[in-house]
Design a protein around this motif. Sequence first.
Motif, PDB file in Angstrom:
ATOM      1  N   ALA A  40      44.222  49.591  46.790  1.00 59.46           N
ATOM      2  CA  ALA A  40      45.495  50.116  46.779  1.00 59.46           C
ATOM      3  C   ALA A  40      45.856  51.381  45.888  1.00 59.46           C
ATOM      4  O   ALA A  40      44.839  51.242  44.887  1.00 59.46           O
ATOM      5  N   ALA A  41      46.304  52.401  46.105  1.00 70.48           N
ATOM      6  CA  ALA A  41      46.468  53.517  45.290  1.00 70.48           C
ATOM      7  C   ALA A  41      46.958  53.104  44.065  1.00 70.48           C
ATOM      8  O   ALA A  41      46.432  53.772  42.952  1.00 70.48           O
ATOM      9  N   ASP A  42      47.840  52.155  44.018  1.00 64.86           N
ATOM     10  CA  ASP A  42      48.472  51.775  42.440  1.00 64.86           C
ATOM     11  C   ASP A  42      47.610  50.361  42.088  1.00 64.86           C
ATOM     12  O   ASP A  42      48.276  49.712  41.163  1.00 64.86           O
ATOM     13  N   ALA A  43      46.397  50.048  42.552  1.00 62.12           N
ATOM     14  CA  ALA A  43      45.695  49.056  42.100  1.00 62.12           C
ATOM     15  C   ALA A  43      44.954  49.216  40.939  1.00 62.12           C
ATOM     16  O   ALA A  43      44.536  50.501  40.781  1.00 62.12           O
ATOM     17  N   VAL A  44      44.706  48.370  39.938  1.00 58.60           N
ATOM     18  CA  VAL A  44      43.845  48.704  38.967  1.00 58.60           C
ATOM     19  C   VAL A  44      42.333  48.280  39.217  1.00 58.60           C
ATOM     20  O   VAL A  44      42.253  47.027  39.640  1.00 58.60           O
ATOM     21  N   VAL A  45      41.332  48.942  39.240  1.00 61.94           N
ATOM     22  CA  VAL A  45      40.137  48.871  39.448  1.00 61.94           C
ATOM     23  C   VAL A  45      39.236  48.519  38.392  1.00 61.94           C
ATOM     24  O   VAL A  45      39.172  49.149  37.468  1.00 61.94           O
ATOM     25  N   ILE A  46      38.364  47.385  38.582  1.00 62.72           N
ATOM     26  CA  ILE A  46      37.890  46.764  37.454  1.00 62.72           C
ATOM     27  C   ILE A  46      36.155  46.638  38.035  1.00 62.72           C
ATOM     28  O   ILE A  46      36.070  45.926  39.195  1.00 62.72           O
ATOM     29  N   ASP A  47      35.215  47.150  37.447  1.00 61.80           N
ATOM     30  CA  ASP A  47      33.890  46.928  37.974  1.00 61.80           C
ATOM     31  C   ASP A  47      33.325  45.989  36.984  1.00 61.80           C
ATOM     32  O   ASP A  47      33.076  46.099  35.956  1.00 61.80           O
ATOM     33  N   THR A  48      32.924  44.937  37.589  1.00 61.47           N
ATOM     34  CA  THR A  48      32.685  43.685  37.073  1.00 61.47           C
ATOM     35  C   THR A  48      31.079  43.522  37.197  1.00 61.47           C
ATOM     36  O   THR A  48      30.296  42.456  36.676  1.00 61.47           O
ATOM     37  N   THR A  49      30.188  44.725  37.417  1.00 58.88           N
ATOM     38  CA  THR A  49      28.835  44.498  37.640  1.00 58.88           C
ATOM     39  C   THR A  49      28.143  43.901  36.176  1.00 58.88           C
ATOM     40  O   THR A  49      27.222  43.035  36.418  1.00 58.88           O
ATOM     41  N   ASP A  50      28.562  44.390  35.226  1.00 57.98           N
ATOM     42  CA  ASP A  50      28.002  44.060  33.936  1.00 57.98           C
ATOM     43  C   ASP A  50      29.086  43.139  32.974  1.00 57.98           C
ATOM     44  O   ASP A  50      28.679  43.204  31.721  1.00 57.98           O
ATOM     45  N   MET A  51      30.065  42.796  33.596  1.00 58.03           N
ATOM     46  CA  MET A  51      30.802  41.945  32.731  1.00 58.03           C
ATOM     47  C   MET A  51      30.678  40.452  32.967  1.00 58.03           C
ATOM     48  O   MET A  51      30.836  40.203  34.155  1.00 58.03           O
ATOM     49  N   PRO A  52      30.619  39.703  32.034  1.00 53.42           N
ATOM     50  CA  PRO A  52      30.557  38.025  32.128  1.00 53.42           C
ATOM     51  C   PRO A  52      31.991  37.725  32.631  1.00 53.42           C
ATOM     52  O   PRO A  52      32.979  38.430  32.505  1.00 53.42           O
ATOM     53  N   VAL A  53      32.128  36.766  33.661  1.00 50.34           N
ATOM     54  CA  VAL A  53      33.410  36.373  34.246  1.00 50.34           C
ATOM     55  C   VAL A  53      34.421  35.993  33.354  1.00 50.34           C
ATOM     56  O   VAL A  53      35.498  36.400  33.558  1.00 50.34           O
ATOM     57  N   ASN A  54      34.213  35.503  32.138  1.00 45.72           N
ATOM     58  CA  ASN A  54      35.315  35.370  31.256  1.00 45.72           C
ATOM     59  C   ASN A  54      35.987  36.540  30.483  1.00 45.72           C
ATOM     60  O   ASN A  54      37.139  36.560  30.222  1.00 45.72           O
ATOM     61  N   GLN A  55      35.163  37.502  30.477  1.00 42.97           N
ATOM     62  CA  GLN A  55      35.728  38.793  30.130  1.00 42.97           C
ATOM     63  C   GLN A  55      36.564  39.430  31.137  1.00 42.97           C
ATOM     64  O   GLN A  55      37.636  40.093  31.142  1.00 42.97           O
ATOM     65  N   VAL A  56      36.213  39.231  32.579  1.00 46.78           N
ATOM     66  CA  VAL A  56      36.811  39.870  33.687  1.00 46.78           C
ATOM     67  C   VAL A  56      38.319  39.141  33.623  1.00 46.78           C
ATOM     68  O   VAL A  56      39.434  39.744  33.768  1.00 46.78           O
ATOM     69  N   VAL A  57      38.262  37.732  33.488  1.00 49.11           N
ATOM     70  CA  VAL A  57      39.180  37.006  33.473  1.00 49.11           C
ATOM     71  C   VAL A  57      40.309  37.389  32.318  1.00 49.11           C
ATOM     72  O   VAL A  57      41.657  37.728  32.428  1.00 49.11           O
ATOM     73  N   ALA A  58      39.893  37.582  31.111  1.00 47.02           N
ATOM     74  CA  ALA A  58      40.791  37.976  29.948  1.00 47.02           C
ATOM     75  C   ALA A  58      41.387  39.412  30.240  1.00 47.02           C
ATOM     76  O   ALA A  58      42.386  39.482  29.917  1.00 47.02           O
ATOM     77  N   THR A  59      40.605  40.299  31.158  1.00 47.02           N
ATOM     78  CA  THR A  59      41.167  41.659  31.222  1.00 47.02           C
ATOM     79  C   THR A  59      42.220  41.506  32.348  1.00 47.02           C
ATOM     80  O   THR A  59      43.469  42.110  32.067  1.00 47.02           O
ATOM     81  N   VAL A  60      42.342  40.557  33.188  1.00 52.26           N
ATOM     82  CA  VAL A  60      43.215  40.752  34.273  1.00 52.26           C
ATOM     83  C   VAL A  60      44.364  39.815  33.442  1.00 52.26           C
ATOM     84  O   VAL A  60      45.577  40.309  33.804  1.00 52.26           O
ATOM     85  N   LEU A  61      44.206  38.792  32.743  1.00 50.96           N
ATOM     86  CA  LEU A  61      45.365  38.167  32.168  1.00 50.96           C
ATOM     87  C   LEU A  61      46.141  39.197  31.087  1.00 50.96           C
ATOM     88  O   LEU A  61      47.391  39.103  31.165  1.00 50.96           O
ATOM     89  N   LYS A  62      45.242  39.889  30.397  1.00 52.66           N
ATOM     90  CA  LYS A  62      46.101  41.021  29.756  1.00 52.66           C
ATOM     91  C   LYS A  62      46.844  42.062  30.477  1.00 52.66           C
ATOM     92  O   LYS A  62      47.951  42.012  30.009  1.00 52.66           O
ATOM     93  N   LEU A  63      46.230  42.300  31.543  1.00 52.59           N
ATOM     94  CA  LEU A  63      47.243  43.102  32.492  1.00 52.59           C
ATOM     95  C   LEU A  63      48.401  42.529  33.094  1.00 52.59           C
ATOM     96  O   LEU A  63      49.552  43.025  32.888  1.00 52.59           O
ATOM     97  N   ALA A  64      48.253  41.096  33.459  1.00 54.25           N
ATOM     98  CA  ALA A  64      49.530  40.360  33.736  1.00 54.25           C
ATOM     99  C   ALA A  64      50.422  40.409  32.422  1.00 54.25           C
ATOM    100  O   ALA A  64      51.764  40.558  32.963  1.00 54.25           O
ATOM    101  N   GLN A  65      50.144  40.130  31.357  1.00 56.26           N
ATOM    102  CA  GLN A  65      50.988  40.115  30.219  1.00 56.26           C
ATOM    103  C   GLN A  65      51.539  41.319  29.918  1.00 56.26           C
ATOM    104  O   GLN A  65      52.910  41.429  29.528  1.00 56.26           O
ATOM    105  N   GLU A  66      50.970  42.434  30.166  1.00 56.12           N
ATOM    106  CA  GLU A  66      51.556  43.545  29.852  1.00 56.12           C
ATOM    107  C   GLU A  66      52.455  44.484  30.867  1.00 56.12           C
ATOM    108  O   GLU A  66      53.125  45.206  30.638  1.00 56.12           O
ATOM    109  N   ARG A  67      52.004  43.728  32.043  1.00 60.08           N
ATOM    110  CA  ARG A  67      52.903  44.288  33.223  1.00 60.08           C
ATOM    111  C   ARG A  67      54.395  44.082  33.344  1.00 60.08           C
ATOM    112  O   ARG A  67      54.427  42.715  33.361  1.00 60.08           O
ATOM    113  N   ASP A  68      55.311  44.859  33.401  1.00 64.28           N
ATOM    114  CA  ASP A  68      56.618  44.545  33.762  1.00 64.28           C
ATOM    115  C   ASP A  68      56.731  43.667  35.198  1.00 64.28           C
ATOM    116  O   ASP A  68      56.340  44.434  36.115  1.00 64.28           O
ATOM    117  N   PRO A  69      57.446  42.696  35.139  1.00 59.40           N
ATOM    118  CA  PRO A  69      57.554  42.142  36.554  1.00 59.40           C
ATOM    119  C   PRO A  69      58.393  42.906  37.242  1.00 59.40           C
ATOM    120  O   PRO A  69      59.310  43.669  36.809  1.00 59.40           O
TER     121      PRO A  69
END
Length: 228
Positions: free
Chosen positions: A199-228
Amino acid sequence: MPYPDVIAIDGPAAAGKSTVGEFLAAELHYLYFDTGIMYRAITWLVLERGLSVDDEAAITELAEQAQIDVGPADVSDGRQYTVLVDGRDVTWDLRKSQVDDNVSPVSAYPGVRTALTAQQRRIGQRGHVVMVGRDIGTVVLPEAPLKVYLDATVEARARRRYLENAARGHRARYSDILRAMRRRDRIDSQRDTAPLRAAADAVVIDTTDMPVNQVVATVLKLAQERDP
Ligand code: DC
């Protein structure tokens, strides 16, 4: 801290959507809903009934009538949830290669998408949900306050799928997995109705070289920062 009520996670196969989605839902005490299993359930029914994958009219009717129930995992065999189709437990059948090979053409039929999208939207509108798929941010829940699009090279994704299969004792060749994944990517992203795209307003994350726990932490941080 308030979190976005609905989190949409899209992306191609094996980009990390289900691992991230499940973890995030557990962390936030939200429902985890993997929409891919609905398309898989219809595909399983098509094969079970011996229908041709080209029979759009019959498959559309099937999608309009099928009873797909998704509930919490009631068997501890590594499943994330239990899927019943017309009352039968098909949770693992949905992961078989025959379903993999046919799910993209089945899910490209507009009538199938209309039927399943309506059900997915009803679940999403109840809130407190992490919904995972290909078109959640663009079509199913375009109003979702947080949209994430996970991506990775097709080689990295095929390698993950190969390792997942090996861990479950399934020996499929890497080259076959790569070929099948390229085909699914092509059909999913080139279909006319609700193609795979961020989507035009999606946050795109390239996980090619990211361990899964780092991807999880990144998305969790986005959820914590995002105004509901
Ligand atoms: O995420 P998955 O591999 O289980 O998805 C299986 C197929 O279902 C995928 O190839 C495309 C389709 N799909 C879709 O078209 N829209 C969704 N929201 C989810 C899955």
